[in-house]
Design an enzyme around this catalytic site. Structure first.
Site, PDB file in Angstrom:
ATOM      1  N   THR A  87      -8.384   6.648  -1.771  1.00  0.00           N
ATOM      2  CA  THR A  87      -9.737   6.119  -1.889  1.00  0.00           C
ATOM      3  C   THR A  87     -10.743   7.236  -1.634  1.00  0.00           C
ATOM      4  OG1 THR A  87      -9.428   5.344   0.383  1.00  0.00           O
ATOM      5  CG2 THR A  87      -9.323   3.687  -1.353  1.00  0.00           C
ATOM      6  N   LYS A  91     -14.463   8.406  -3.473  1.00  0.00           N
ATOM      7  CA  LYS A  91     -15.702   8.743  -2.760  1.00  0.00           C
ATOM      8  C   LYS A  91     -16.240  10.092  -3.219  1.00  0.00           C
ATOM      9  CE  LYS A  91     -13.787   6.122   1.058  1.00  0.00           C
ATOM     10  NZ  LYS A  91     -12.884   6.204   2.221  1.00  0.00           N
ATOM     11  N   LYS A  97       1.347  14.338   0.715  1.00  0.00           N
ATOM     12  CA  LYS A  97      -0.013  14.646   0.260  1.00  0.00           C
ATOM     13  C   LYS A  97      -0.174  16.139  -0.053  1.00  0.00           C
ATOM     14  CE  LYS A  97      -2.007  10.813   2.971  1.00  0.00           C
ATOM     15  NZ  LYS A  97      -2.742   9.935   2.030  1.00  0.00           N
ATOM     16  N   LYS A 148      -7.779  14.056   4.547  1.00  0.00           N
ATOM     17  CA  LYS A 148      -6.908  12.885   4.496  1.00  0.00           C
ATOM     18  C   LYS A 148      -5.883  13.033   5.610  1.00  0.00           C
ATOM     19  CE  LYS A 148      -6.059  14.174   0.215  1.00  0.00           C
ATOM     20  NZ  LYS A 148      -6.312  12.986  -0.576  1.00  0.00           N
ATOM     21  N   ARG A 149      -5.104  11.987   5.903  1.00  0.00           N
ATOM     22  CA  ARG A 149      -4.054  12.133   6.898  1.00  0.00           C
ATOM     23  C   ARG A 149      -3.114  13.260   6.508  1.00  0.00           C
ATOM     24  NH1 ARG A 149      -3.616   8.391  11.307  1.00  0.00           N
ATOM     25  NH2 ARG A 149      -1.592   9.374  11.626  1.00  0.00           N
ATOM     26  N   HIS A 155       0.797  -1.231   0.000  1.00  0.00           N
ATOM     27  CA  HIS A 155       0.000   0.000   0.000  1.00  0.00           C
ATOM     28  C   HIS A 155       0.824   1.274   0.000  1.00  0.00           C
ATOM     29  CE1 HIS A 155      -3.964  -1.883   0.913  1.00  0.00           C
ATOM     30  NE2 HIS A 155      -3.197  -2.802   1.474  1.00  0.00           N
TER      31      HIS A 155
END
Ligand code: 26V
Length: 817
Positions: free
Chosen positions: A662, A666, A558, A552-553, A361
């Site tokens: 993910t 969504k 990111k 998100k984290r 992952h």
């Protein structure tokens, strides 16, 4: 008939009676004296009754059919609230609502009383939860195995803009969804010695652990959607063994005995809140071995029939390894087969190799788990021996294939020698697994080409891709009931289990009635969110502004900083007079993110986001046009409210770093447009929705490699780009820290002199893309059209499709009807 007591009827009357019985006899209170929590618990137990016979029957059938099962091994299951899903799957939503109204109880208040089990960090744990939902809904014999952490992911609070972590006491008010089975507890050993001995002329090994703990199973129902099935999630909780404390107790050391108990129970006490940098903590390895040893024992001894010939194990199970966290299961199965069941090494290895498959992952090198040999050998001496033997055999194969290339053998070795001798868990998983998969096309490609390239050359057929997915039950049907109704009115209800049918919505982009309703739904979802944020955080949301969401984290790769630089630039443009306020299209920017408690830079970024929000929101010059919200404690429950309301989905990781994502799926499924880089599953989202319905920007993965190889100098971008310079200068000069120039210095100098994730290199491209967003949002009809097409074209991202791919490409298993 497996259950002699009948399930209550699907009528308001029967439901009411069952509920009152649970309230009176289960909770021990009368209606008039009951608290909301009493009512919630009674309601949960009532709904449970409707699932019970299906659950028992599913287990019975699974046993009878002797079909191959999928055992999903995962250190995390980020389940989210259970009540809503149980009501949905049993078809009880309306009945329960009416029954409770008859008692003057508001169902939505009881729904809100549930504290979600937050037994995961982020994407990896939520994916596991989506997958067991799909497995159950698709009638695949399956079981999830994990850890029942007493404390899940911490509850995030902000104090003066800084993240402060609070313990997540999710079990405190009762946990009506779990079924403990103390009688089925299993013993797990740790430490001690191994010895070899000869039996019938054969060399064998024996492991005598120094201490052991009990694993107590808690079973959870995993209801399938309208298919009469309920699968099982089995989470393990650690307890002290009797022998453990009795021994000390008898010797009169009462306090030591109690301490020993605490020590044992620590194993399942808390979820590690890191999700990228493994700390190499002993307790974490204990957790991993603990749950995996319990799970293998449970499957072999309780799920399989008593006399089962383990040579045929591959016919009956595939253990799917969710990242490397459960990989210690590989030497554990070898140990069981060789040491306990008397298998020869080769026949045990033959079986083991067919029973495991590994999903990777990540791509970040620092996120790949390695366990120091010293630690592993101390905690699990027999397992270390087995790993060495696996490695010896493997390296012999490498040397035979590539003679005279000793460097290759060293590079591929499961045991790393530097900086310390350690077991590379991803390599062990790759050597042992029948299959290895990445979680999006690009990610799987990069795994083959970079992270595991030499393994992919040696065994090309081992490597495959399964693009992630999300369950449409939770993330569309439940989270967005209004859009669901609109979809069902247009194309019927079949889409909930056949999400590609959303394609049938495409013709409706030209239907004025449909597009009007679609817009209304989005607006009402914003109003619903406004209500939630008002009540939860005291924040106000303008439903007429563009809702721009990044949740998100918090991680540098990111790039929450890129989003924040955009905000600061907009703020600068207006307050400096460069941009007349009327020309700024109204936006509400929402952040949601938890930082790992030990990740200093991530925590600083949280502080900066809160500081920018405080300054911007208090400045009358941008009032009504620019607002930054950062509700604390982003979790599944909040996601279910935020995502359906969003107009714009921020998926802006540096290309080549986000394995899949993910959240991106969504948002698209709920009709948000994506602004994103060519990374992870964004690539596939864009291919499906079309370039004209996606705001692409930024360097591609090969371009990133080129820029970095040439020697990236972020300061050059700062010097060359005025608006970037102004934005960074504002942060550095104390605009958001009451004049304090030290506050955000670590962030600014990191960006200027290091910037591992090329924030400055992508800044201008991002701003340009955001201008395209503003322009597009100005054309309401065109925007709605794009939003509808996002919904219609992203049915591919159902986790049902992911499971279908796993079944065909990896598991060799199928549904049992
Ligand atoms: C690593 C570690 C290191 C040790 C401490 C605890 C811990 C927990 C998790 C991880 C692995 C993080 C990997 C992860 O969460 N990957 C995410 O997986 C998602 C589902 O496949 C995917 O969508 C995200 O892109 C990916 O970042």
């Amino acid at each position: 008939m497996i259950v002699p007591t009948p399930t209550p009827d699907l009528t308001v009357d029967a439901f009411t009676r069952a509920f009152l019985r649970e309230l009176n006899f289960g909770q021990g209170v009368e209606l008039s004296a009951s608290s909301v929590n009493d009512q919630y618990l009674a309601l949960a137990r009532t709904v449970r009754q409707y699932l019970m016979s299906r659950w028992l029957e599913t287990q019975h059938r699974q046993r009878e059919s002797q079909a191959k099962s999928v055992a999903y091994l995962s250190a995390e299951f980020l389940l989210g609230r259970q009540l809503d899903n149980a009501l949905l799957c049993t078809g009880l939503e309306e009945i329960a609502d009416e029954a409770l109204r008859g008692l003057d109880i508001d169902l939505s208040e009881l729904r809100d009383a549930e504290i979600e089990p937050g037994l995961g960090n982020g994407g990896l744990g939520r994916l596991a939860a989506c997958f067991i939902d799909s497995l159950s809904t698709m009638s695949v014999p399956s079981i999830g195995y994990g850890i029942r952490y007493e404390y899940g992911i911490f509850r995030q609070t902000f104090v003066d803009g800084h993240q402060v972590e609070q313990p997540d006491t999710w079990l405190e008010l009762g946990s009506p969804w779990e079924f403990p089975h103390p009688e089925a507890a299993v013993t797990v050993g740790f430490g001690g010695q191994t010895e070899s001995y000869t039996e019938d002329g054969e060399q064998r090994s024996r492991w005598t652990p120094a201490w052991s703990v009990l694993g107590m199973p808690y079973n959870y129902m995993v209801p399938g959607y309208h298919n009469g099935r309920v699968s099982t999630l089995r989470l393990w909780s650690a307890r002290a063994t009797r022998a453990f404390d009795l021994q000390i107790f008898n010797s009169g050391h009462y306090a030591d005995a109690v301490r020993a108990q605490t020590f044992a129970e620590n194993i399942s006490k808390v979820l590690y809140p890191e999700d990228s940098t493994p700390q190499g903590k002993e307790l974490r390895l204990q957790q991993q071995y603990f749950f995996v040893a319990c799970s293998l024992r449970n499957f072999i001894e309780d799920v399989l029939p008593a006399d089962f010939d383990l040579h045929r194990l591959p016919e009956r199970v595939m253990f799917q390894l969710n990242d490397t966290h459960p990989v210690i299961a590989v030497p554990e199965l070898m140990r069981i087969l060789v040491d306990e069941k008397g298998f020869g090494w080769d026949e045990a290895w033959e079986v083991t190799q067919q029973c495991f498959a590994y999903t990777c992952h990540t791509l970040l090198p620092e996120a790949l788990e390695v366990w120091p040999v010293e630690l592993l050998g101390r905690l699990l001496p027999r397992h270390l021996e087995i790993i060495y033997r696996i490695n010896d055999d493997f390296l012999a194969q490498v040397r035979a294939t590539y003679p005279r290339d000793e460097l290759k053998a060293r590079r591929m070795s499961i045991i790393a020698e530097h900086p310390e001798r350690a077991v590379r868990m991803a390599y062990l998983a790759t050597v042992a697994g029948a299959k290895v998969n990445g979680v999006a096309e690009l990610h799987s490609q990069l795994l083959r080409d970079k992270v595991l390239d030499e393994f992919a050359t040696l065994w090309p057929e081992k490597f495959t891709n399964v693009t992630n997915g999300v369950t449409p039950r939770r993330f569309l049907r439940l989270a967005n009931p209004e859009l669901s109704r609109l979809i069902t009115d247009a194309i019927g209800g079949g889409w909930v289990t056949d999400l590609e049918r959303l394609r049938e919505l495409e013709p409706f982009v030209d239907d004025p009635e449909f597009t009007r309703r679609f817009r209304d739904v989005k607006r009402r979802n914003k109003l619903r969110l406004a209500g939630v944020l008002e009540k939860r955080d005291g924040l106000t949301v303008d439903p007429d502004s563009l809702l721009d969401v990044m949740v998100k984290r918090l991680h540098e790769y990111k790039r929450q900083m890129l989003k924040l630089l955009h905000v600061v630039t907009l703020y600068d443009r207006v307050t400096s007079g460069e941009l007349p306020i009327e020309e700024l299209a109204p936006r509400t920017i929402v952040f949601g993110a938890k930082a790992a408690p030990g990740y200093k830079m991530a925590k600083d970024i949280i502080w900066l986001i809160n500081s920018v929000a405080a300054t911007v929101n208090a400045d009358p010059r941008v009032e009504g046009r620019l607002k930054v919200l950062f509700p604390a404690n982003y979790n599944v429950t909040l996601a279910e409210k935020l995502i359906p309301a969003a107009d714009l989905s921020e998926q802006i990781s540096l290309a080549g770093k986000e394995a899949s994502g993910t959240g991106n799926m969504k948002f698209a499924l709920n009709g948000a447009l994506t602004i994103g880089t060519d990374d992870g599953a964004n690539v596939e989202i864009r291919q499906l929705v079309g370039d004209e319905n996606f705001f692409l920007f930024g360097l591609t993965e090969p371009e990133v490699t080129t820029v970095v190889d040439k020697g990236y100098r972020p300061a050059a971008y700062y010097e060359a780009n005025e608006s970037l310079r102004r934005a960074l200068d504002m942060i550095a000069s104390g605009t958001f820290s009451h004049g304090d120039r030290h506050a955000f210095e670590p962030i600014v100098s990191n960006l200027l002199y290091q910037d591992r994730f090329l924030v400055l290199a992508d800044y201008q491209a991002y701003l340009d893309a955001q201008e395209r967003v503003d322009e597009a949002y100005g054309d309401e009809e065109a925007w709605t059209r794009s939003a509808i097409l996002n919904v219609a074209r992203t049915g591919f991202f159902s986790s049902d499709r992911s499971i279908h791919d796993y079944l065909g490409r990896i598991w060799g298993a199928g549904p049992v009807h």
